[in-house]
Design an enzyme around this catalytic site. Structure first.
Site, PDB file in Angstrom:
ATOM      1  N   LEU A  45      -1.535   0.174   8.038  1.00  0.00           N
ATOM      2  CA  LEU A  45      -1.477  -1.609   7.892  1.00  0.00           C
ATOM      3  C   LEU A  45      -0.528  -1.851   9.980  1.00  0.00           C
ATOM      4  O   LEU A  45      -0.100  -0.856   9.399  1.00  0.00           O
ATOM      5  CB  LEU A  45      -1.365  -2.976   7.777  1.00  0.00           C
ATOM      6  CG  LEU A  45       0.299  -3.002   6.419  1.00  0.00           C
ATOM      7  CD1 LEU A  45       0.925  -3.342   7.524  1.00  0.00           C
ATOM      8  CD2 LEU A  45       0.156  -3.763   5.451  1.00  0.00           C
ATOM      9  N   CYS A  81       8.221   2.113  11.965  1.00  0.00           N
ATOM     10  CA  CYS A  81       8.155   3.390  11.090  1.00  0.00           C
ATOM     11  C   CYS A  81       7.910   4.413  11.826  1.00  0.00           C
ATOM     12  O   CYS A  81       8.313   5.958  11.626  1.00  0.00           O
ATOM     13  CB  CYS A  81       5.818   3.044  11.422  1.00  0.00           C
ATOM     14  SG  CYS A  81       6.720   2.007   9.565  1.00  0.00           S
TER      15      CYS A  81
HETATM   16  N1  LIG Z   1       6.209  -1.932   8.100  1.00  0.00           N
HETATM   17  C1  LIG Z   1       5.478  -1.256   8.216  1.00  0.00           C
HETATM   18  O1  LIG Z   1       4.550  -1.585   9.453  1.00  0.00           O
HETATM   19  C2  LIG Z   1       5.362  -0.076   7.360  1.00  0.00           C
HETATM   20  C3  LIG Z   1       3.259   0.364   7.638  1.00  0.00           C
HETATM   21  C4  LIG Z   1       2.778   0.993   6.508  1.00  0.00           C
HETATM   22  C5  LIG Z   1       3.845   1.891   5.429  1.00  0.00           C
HETATM   23  N2  LIG Z   1       5.195   1.570   5.811  1.00  0.00           N
HETATM   24  C6  LIG Z   1       5.935   1.753   4.413  1.00  0.00           C
HETATM   25  O2  LIG Z   1       6.027   1.049   3.566  1.00  0.00           O
HETATM   26  C7  LIG Z   1       7.667   1.206   3.012  1.00  0.00           C
HETATM   27  C8  LIG Z   1       7.851  -0.415   2.899  1.00  0.00           C
HETATM   28  O3  LIG Z   1       8.291  -0.914   4.179  1.00  0.00           O
HETATM   29  P1  LIG Z   1       8.794  -2.166   4.405  1.00  0.00           P
HETATM   30  O4  LIG Z   1       8.012  -2.342   6.252  1.00  0.00           O
HETATM   31  O5  LIG Z   1       7.604  -2.968   4.028  1.00  0.00           O
HETATM   32  O6  LIG Z   1       9.749  -2.751   4.353  1.00  0.00           O
HETATM   33  P2  LIG Z   1      10.642  -3.891   3.908  1.00  0.00           P
HETATM   34  O7  LIG Z   1      12.290  -3.002   4.332  1.00  0.00           O
HETATM   35  O8  LIG Z   1      10.414  -4.795   5.029  1.00  0.00           O
HETATM   36  O9  LIG Z   1      10.337  -4.003   2.774  1.00  0.00           O
HETATM   37  C9  LIG Z   1      11.655  -3.358   1.632  1.00  0.00           C
HETATM   38  C10 LIG Z   1      11.298  -3.788   0.126  1.00  0.00           C
HETATM   39  O10 LIG Z   1      11.608  -3.656  -0.624  1.00  0.00           O
HETATM   40  C11 LIG Z   1      12.296  -3.792  -1.343  1.00  0.00           C
HETATM   41  N3  LIG Z   1      13.642  -3.145  -2.552  1.00  0.00           N
HETATM   42  C12 LIG Z   1      14.411  -2.527  -1.762  1.00  0.00           C
HETATM   43  N4  LIG Z   1      14.869  -1.731  -2.968  1.00  0.00           N
HETATM   44  C13 LIG Z   1      14.012  -1.999  -4.578  1.00  0.00           C
HETATM   45  C14 LIG Z   1      13.953  -2.129  -5.735  1.00  0.00           C
HETATM   46  N5  LIG Z   1      15.074  -1.113  -6.293  1.00  0.00           N
HETATM   47  N6  LIG Z   1      13.246  -3.104  -6.774  1.00  0.00           N
HETATM   48  C15 LIG Z   1      12.370  -3.931  -5.778  1.00  0.00           C
HETATM   49  N7  LIG Z   1      12.729  -4.097  -4.732  1.00  0.00           N
HETATM   50  C16 LIG Z   1      13.510  -3.240  -3.642  1.00  0.00           C
HETATM   51  C17 LIG Z   1      13.731  -4.751  -0.403  1.00  0.00           C
HETATM   52  O11 LIG Z   1      14.527  -5.815  -1.007  1.00  0.00           O
HETATM   53  C18 LIG Z   1      12.294  -5.409   0.749  1.00  0.00           C
HETATM   54  O12 LIG Z   1      12.452  -6.962   0.152  1.00  0.00           O
HETATM   55  C19 LIG Z   1       8.369   2.058   3.852  1.00  0.00           C
HETATM   56  O13 LIG Z   1       8.041   3.183   3.248  1.00  0.00           O
HETATM   57  C20 LIG Z   1       7.633   2.057   5.047  1.00  0.00           C
HETATM   58  O14 LIG Z   1       7.858   3.150   6.364  1.00  0.00           O
HETATM   59  C21 LIG Z   1       6.143   0.312   6.863  1.00  0.00           C
END
Ligand SMILES: NC(=O)c1ccc[n+]([C@@H]2O[C@H](COP(=O)([O-])OP(=O)(O)OC[C@H]3O[C@@H](n4cnc5c(N)ncnc54)[C@H](O)[C@@H]3O)[C@@H](O)[C@H]2O)c1
Length: 444
Positions: A151, A261
């Site tokens: 996404l 990312c």
């Molecule tokens: N943001 C994007 O556009 C996107 C797109 C594709 C993939 N990703 C990948 O998806 C993953 C998440 O990205 P994001 O942007 O959503 O990150 P984010 O930082 O917005 O959210 C991560 C969440 O995980 C929570 N968290 C951390 N440790 C935890 C634990 N032990 N238990 C429960 N919750 C916990 C944090 O509090 C936070 O709310 C990353 O690996 C990222 O590379 C992100």
């Protein structure tokens, strides 16, 4: 189906809300108590178009609930998505501490056979590590799969609801049929679910992001050539992108890529390649171009105003790393604004949705304005860093009369250079000579 999503950030929240909207029984867990408290009240902690409506509606209909108890989320689900952050570690590799902590919690709370999916972007081999961590604490059957997320922030709900493709890495027939059923409502138009082995799925996510980052840096390099020689990168971009083998996406030059990312994923892939002894030269160059590009406008400003900006006001439009999001992680605006502050400038900034996030980044070192024109009075330059729609056709007369010096450094090539010089602006853009008209598309 009973689905758990651990981590309710940009990815987890979208995944949870969209799966609930398709009728599943979804429980989302996060360790951030304030985030969960807000979500329970139907308040969205991030800006993402369309998401609030989904979260409110599905909570009301009791298909979506939130908890800070990750163990409860595990016990209440048959399919568990790990969607926590994987930020860059000090050596550039993906920091897996959150993922592994979640794996341990899953292992400790396993009460039946489960499918566990790494949705977070994780280096090749991580699914095997997650499985090992879970199996340290539980003897129950677990099917660990890789299902990377593609996404785009700003269009995340649409992207999840109508994915180009769904990539699933698994060696389990049970997981394969369950996930085919889970994703079936989202691929009704025939877009593929690509099943593959786990390692290939893990690599696919990094390869996709690295390819997109490469296209951006490649065009930024070509823009540098155009600027040096007096050519127009708009013409070159259209000439190149018209080739169906190449296409038009991700060919816009600018102030460099940012976000949560591309920068970290390129770094992590370099690290993986280096660790495995595979040449990472292309990606090192992609990063190098990007670092230079983030400083390009500062260089143009130095040439015009000098490197001491004490007492001068500089206005900035756009802080988010791209439009339609409030995400400022690794945004080029951070490099630019810090560069302006180092030069002694008084910096006034505007962004339609990222000002609250920006306050956490710059504190009281800059002035924040809710209206884009309010950053302009007495400004010696306006820098445009994000291509928000509302910046595309502004009142140019209003801008010119408000500014002390009508100097615009446009990091997103929003305006026609010829028109800008006719309107009395000193106008600098990326890879286009001042005063040259924009390219006319062949179709026009
Ligand atoms: N943001 C994007 O556009 C996107 C797109 C594709 C993939 N990703 C990948 O998806 C993953 C998440 O990205 P994001 O942007 O959503 O990150 P984010 O930082 O917005 O959210 C991560 C969440 O995980 C929570 N968290 C951390 N440790 C935890 C634990 N032990 N238990 C429960 N919750 C916990 C944090 O509090 C936070 O709310 C990353 O690996 C990222 O590379 C992100």
């Amino acid at each position: 189906m009973r689905v758990g999503v651990i981590g309710t950030g940009y990815v987890g929240l979208v995944v949870g809300a969209c799966l609930a909207d398709a009728g599943n029984d979804v429980i989302c867990a996060d360790v951030d108590e304030s985030k969960i408290a807000k979500l329970k009240q139907g308040k969205i902690p991030i800006y993402e178009p369309g998401l609030e409506d989904l979260v409110v509606r599905n909570q009301q209909d009791e298909r979506l609930r939130f908890t800070t108890d990750v163990g409860e989320c595990v016990r209440a689900s048959d399919i568990i998505f790990i969607a926590v952050g994987t930020p860059p570690g000090e050596d550039g590799s993906a920091d897996l501490q959150h993922v592994l902590q979640v794996a341990e919690t899953i292992g400790r709370n396993m009460d039946s056979e489960k499918i566990v999916i790494t949705k977070s972007t994780v280096p090749v081999g991580t699914a095997a590590t997650v499985r090992a961590e879970i199996e340290k604490h539980s003897g129950l059957p677990v099917h660990v799969c890789s299902n990377p997320e593609f996404l785009k922030e700003g269009a995340a709900v649409d992207d999840f609801m109508k994915p180009d493709r769904v990539v699933i890495g698994t060696d389990s027939d049970y997981a394969r049929s369950s996930l085919a059923e889970l994703y079936a409502p989202f691929v009704r138009t025939g877009n593929p679910i690509l099943f593959m082995d786990v390692q290939s799925a893990e690599i696919t996510k990094y390869a996709a992001n690295a390819m997109l980052a490469t296209r951006i840096s490649f065009m930024n390099m070509i823009a540098g050539l155009c600027a040096t020689i007096g050519a127009n990168v708009d013409h070159v971009r259209k000439g190149v992108g018209s080739d169906p083998r190449i296409g038009n996406s991700f060919l816009f030059p600018g102030v460099g890529y940012g976000g949560s990312c591309f920068p970290k994923d390129v770094k992590a892939l370099i690290r993986t390649l280096d660790d495995l002894g595979v040449d990472s030269g292309i990606l090192a160059a992609v990063e190098g171009v990007n670092e230079r590009q983030k400083r390009l406008l500062l260089g143009h400003l130095d040439e015009r105003l000098g490197t001491d900006l004490s007492g001068l006001t500089v206005a900035v439009w756009g802080l988010a790393f791209k439009p339609e999001t409030d995400d400022m992680r690794e945004a080029p605006s951070i490099t630019v604004v810090n560069g302006l502050l180092e030069r002694g400038a008084i910096v006034r900034v505007h962004d339609p949705v990222a000002l609250e996030v920006a306050r956490g980044v710059f504190g009281d070192r800059v002035q924040y304005e809710d209206v884009n024109y309010d950053v302009l009075p007495d400004a010696s330059a306006l820098l445009i860093l994000t291509d928000w729609k509302q910046y595309r056709s502004p009142g140019f007369e209003r801008i010119r009369t408000a500014m002390k010096r009508p100097l615009i450094l446009d990091g997103r090539n929003l305006y026609d250079p010829q028109r800008m010089s006719q309107l009395g602006f000193e106008y600098v853009s990326i890879g286009r000579p001042a005063g040259m008209p924009v390219a006319v598309a062949a179709s026009q």
